[in-house]
Enzyme design. Structure first.
Site, mmCIF file in Angstrom:
data_model
loop_
_atom_site.group_PDB
_atom_site.id
_atom_site.type_symbol
_atom_site.label_atom_id
_atom_site.label_comp_id
_atom_site.label_asym_id
_atom_site.label_seq_id
_atom_site.Cartn_x
_atom_site.Cartn_y
_atom_site.Cartn_z
ATOM 1 N N GLN A 14 -10.380 -3.667 -2.619
ATOM 2 C CA GLN A 14 -11.462 -3.360 -2.251
ATOM 3 C C GLN A 14 -12.711 -3.410 -3.429
ATOM 4 O O GLN A 14 -13.632 -3.840 -2.921
ATOM 5 C CB GLN A 14 -11.491 -1.756 -2.138
ATOM 6 C CG GLN A 14 -12.551 -0.940 -1.744
ATOM 7 C CD GLN A 14 -13.118 -1.184 -0.320
ATOM 8 O OE1 GLN A 14 -12.164 -1.113 0.570
ATOM 9 N NE2 GLN A 14 -14.480 -1.499 0.108
ATOM 10 N N ARG A 31 0.793 -1.071 0.067
ATOM 11 C CA ARG A 31 0.071 0.092 0.052
ATOM 12 C C ARG A 31 0.860 1.240 0.021
ATOM 13 O O ARG A 31 1.964 1.310 1.001
ATOM 14 C CB ARG A 31 -0.903 0.214 1.143
ATOM 15 C CG ARG A 31 -1.387 1.425 1.470
ATOM 16 C CD ARG A 31 -2.504 1.466 2.553
ATOM 17 N NE ARG A 31 -3.867 0.993 2.183
ATOM 18 C CZ ARG A 31 -5.188 0.931 2.672
ATOM 19 N NH1 ARG A 31 -5.138 1.915 3.823
ATOM 20 N NH2 ARG A 31 -6.251 0.385 2.268
ATOM 21 N N CYS A 50 -16.306 2.559 0.939
ATOM 22 C CA CYS A 50 -15.141 1.679 1.224
ATOM 23 C C CYS A 50 -14.832 1.922 2.735
ATOM 24 O O CYS A 50 -13.957 0.981 3.348
ATOM 25 C CB CYS A 50 -13.949 1.975 0.383
ATOM 26 S SG CYS A 50 -13.346 3.797 0.433
ATOM 27 N N HIS A 94 -7.460 0.851 -6.222
ATOM 28 C CA HIS A 94 -7.911 -0.085 -5.123
ATOM 29 C C HIS A 94 -8.461 -1.427 -5.162
ATOM 30 O O HIS A 94 -9.658 -1.625 -4.930
ATOM 31 C CB HIS A 94 -8.593 0.881 -3.962
ATOM 32 C CG HIS A 94 -8.655 0.473 -2.696
ATOM 33 N ND1 HIS A 94 -7.780 -0.816 -1.885
ATOM 34 C CD2 HIS A 94 -9.284 0.636 -1.314
ATOM 35 C CE1 HIS A 94 -7.930 -0.825 -0.713
ATOM 36 N NE2 HIS A 94 -8.640 0.083 -0.415
ATOM 37 N N ASP A 124 -16.712 7.989 -1.154
ATOM 38 C CA ASP A 124 -15.694 8.046 -0.539
ATOM 39 C C ASP A 124 -15.206 9.337 0.143
ATOM 40 O O ASP A 124 -15.813 10.427 -0.198
ATOM 41 C CB ASP A 124 -14.493 7.680 -1.540
ATOM 42 C CG ASP A 124 -13.063 7.374 -0.854
ATOM 43 O OD1 ASP A 124 -13.031 7.036 0.421
ATOM 44 O OD2 ASP A 124 -12.290 7.212 -1.549
ATOM 45 N N ARG A 157 -13.945 -7.649 2.740
ATOM 46 C CA ARG A 157 -12.562 -7.447 2.325
ATOM 47 C C ARG A 157 -11.747 -8.794 2.656
ATOM 48 O O ARG A 157 -10.662 -9.221 2.027
ATOM 49 C CB ARG A 157 -12.000 -6.256 3.275
ATOM 50 C CG ARG A 157 -12.463 -4.981 2.750
ATOM 51 C CD ARG A 157 -12.433 -4.395 1.568
ATOM 52 N NE ARG A 157 -10.906 -4.425 1.177
ATOM 53 C CZ ARG A 157 -9.997 -3.554 1.394
ATOM 54 N NH1 ARG A 157 -10.359 -2.618 2.193
ATOM 55 N NH2 ARG A 157 -8.669 -3.674 1.023
#
Ligand code: CP
Ligand code: NVA
Length: 333
Positions: free
Chosen positions: A140, A110, A274, A137, A233, A319
Site C-alpha cells: 500500500q 496477507r 487506503c 502494509h 483509515d 496498487r
C-alpha cells in the site's frame, strides 16, 4: 529498467528493510510499467512463472492488484482463501513455505502478526511479499508514494498528517515511509492511538538522516494546519472484535476528516485513504453503525471523500502498478 537485478531474490516484508534508493527504484519502475500499460506496450517477461497468493484476511484491491499484475507479467496465480488451505491449522508456516517454494516463484501473504510473514520468508526459497499484516502494509505504501509523487511532483518535504488509529498497519507504515523519503509525518490522534514509542524513535533516527520529521499531537487544528496530505483509515481493522466499534467511534470521532480539517490543511491539500472507507451508509457495517450510533459517516465525511481533493481511486489503481514492480524486481527475469 536499469539495476533490475538489485532486488532479485529479496523479500518485501516491510519498508524498514529497504533504503531510500531502493524505494525510489521501485517507484520509478512502477511509473515505467504504468506508462507502458497505458500505451499498450506489454511487459510479460515473467512468462511461465507462477505465484501463490495467501489471504488469511479478506481483500479487494490487494488480491486484484496481485492477480492482474501477475497476469500482465505473464504469470499464473493460485489464490488460497482464508478457509481454503491447511496453513496454521494442519500445517506449520515453515512447512507451508517449503512446499510452496517447490511450485511457485513468489508467495504473497496477507494475515495477522508480522512474525508470521517473517517466518514464512525465513523458510521460503522464493521471494515473499507482505500483502498486509497487523503491523505493516508495505505494498500500500508504494502505491501511496507513487500517488503523492504523481500529484506533487516530489516526495521530499511533503507534509502528511495521519488521523485515526495511528498505531496499526497504516499509521506505522506511513510513519516509516515518510521517514525514509524525507517527508514530514504527523500522527494527529488521541495519545492512546499514537504509534509505539520504539518505532517512533527508530523513525526519528531515520528522519534525522533524510531531512524528514515525526510529530505526534492530539491537537487537530495544529496537527492538520498547512499539510499537503490528510490521510485516514478505518477505525476498526480486520481481525479486531466488533465490540470495540463503540469505543473507537467515541474516541476517534474528534479525528474525523471533514471539511473543517481540509480547509485548515489548505487549498492545495489532498485527501488519501487506503480503502475500504466508511464515508456513507452504503455498506453493511456502515449501515449498522449508522443505526446504532446515529451517524452517517465515520473516519471521513462523504463530502471530503467525493471532493476534488480526494485521490483515493488514483491510489487504488496504483496498487496494481506498484505490486507489478515489486514482483518484477524481486523475481527478476
Ligand atoms: N487497501 C487495501 O489493502 O485494500 P484491500 O483490503 O481491499 O486489499
Ligand atoms: N487498517 C486496515 C487496512 C485495510 C487496508 C485493516 O487492517 O483492516
Amino acid at each position: 529498467m536499469d539495476k533490475k537485478a538489485d532486488l532479485k531474490g529479496r523479500d518485501f516484508l516491510k519498508l524498514l528493510d529497504f533504503t531510500t534508493e531502493e524505494i525510489t527504484y521501485l517507484l520509478d519502475l512502477a511509473a515505467e510499467l504504468k506508462d507502458k500499460k497505458k500505451k499498450g506496450i506489454p511487459v510479460d517477461t515473467l512468462r511461465g512463472k507462477n505465484v501463490a497468493l495467501i489471504f488469511e484476511k479478506t481483500s479487494t484491491r490487494t488480491r486484484c492488484a496481485f492477480e492482474v499484475a501477475a497476469h500482465d507479467l505473464g504469470m499464473g496465480t493460485t489464490y488460497l482463501d482464508p478457509a481454503g488451505s491447511q496453513i496454521g491449522k494442519k500445517e506449520s508456516i515453515a512447512d507451508t513455505a517449503r512446499v510452496l517454494s517447490g511450485m511457485f516463484e513468489g508467495i504473497e501473504y496477507r494475515g495477522f502478526g508480522q512474525d508470521i510473514v517473517e517466518e514464512l520468508a525465513k523458510y521460503a526459497k522464493v521471494p515473499v511479499w507482505n500483502g498486509l499484516t497487523n503491523e505493516f502494509h508495505p505494498t500500500q505504501m508504494l502505491a501511496d508514494l507513487l500517488t503523492v509523487r504523481e500529484h506533487f511532483g516530489r516526495l521530499k518535504g511533503i507534509r502528511l498528517a495521519y488521523m485515526g488509529d495511528a498505531r496499526y498497519n497504516m499509521g506505522n507504515s506511513l510513519m516509516v515511509v515518510c521517514a525514509k523519503m524525507g517527508m514530514h509525518f504527523t500522527a494527529c490522534t488521541t495519545e492512546k492511538y499514537f504509534p509505539e514509542a520504539e518505532l517512533v524513535s527508530r523513525c526519528r533516527e531515520i528522519a534525522a538522516w533524510t531531512g524528514g520529521s515525526i510529530t505526534l499531537t492530539e491537537d487537530v487544528a495544529a496537527g492538520t494546519k498547512d499539510k499537503d496530505v490528510i490521510y485516514t483509515d478505518v477505525w476498526v481493522s480486520m481481525g479486531e472484535p466488533d465490540e470495540i466499534w463503540e469505543e473507537r467511534i467515541r474516541e476517534l470521532s474528534p479525528y474525523q476528516v471533514n471539511r473543517a480539517v481540509m480547509e485548515n490543511a489548505g487549498e492545495k491539500a489532498v485527501f488519501m485513504h487506503c480503502l475500504p472507507a466508511f464515508h456513507d451508509l452504503h455498506t453493511k457495517i456502515g449501515a449498522q453503525m449508522g443505526e446504532r450510533f446515529g451517524i452517517t459517516e465515520m473516519e471521513v465525511t462523504d463530502q471530503v471523500f467525493e471532493s476534488g481533493q480526494s485521490l483515493v481511486f488514483e491510489e487504488a489503481e496504483n496498487r496494481m502498478h506498484t505490486i507489478k514492480a515489486v514482483m518484477l524486481a524481486t523475481i527478476g527475469e
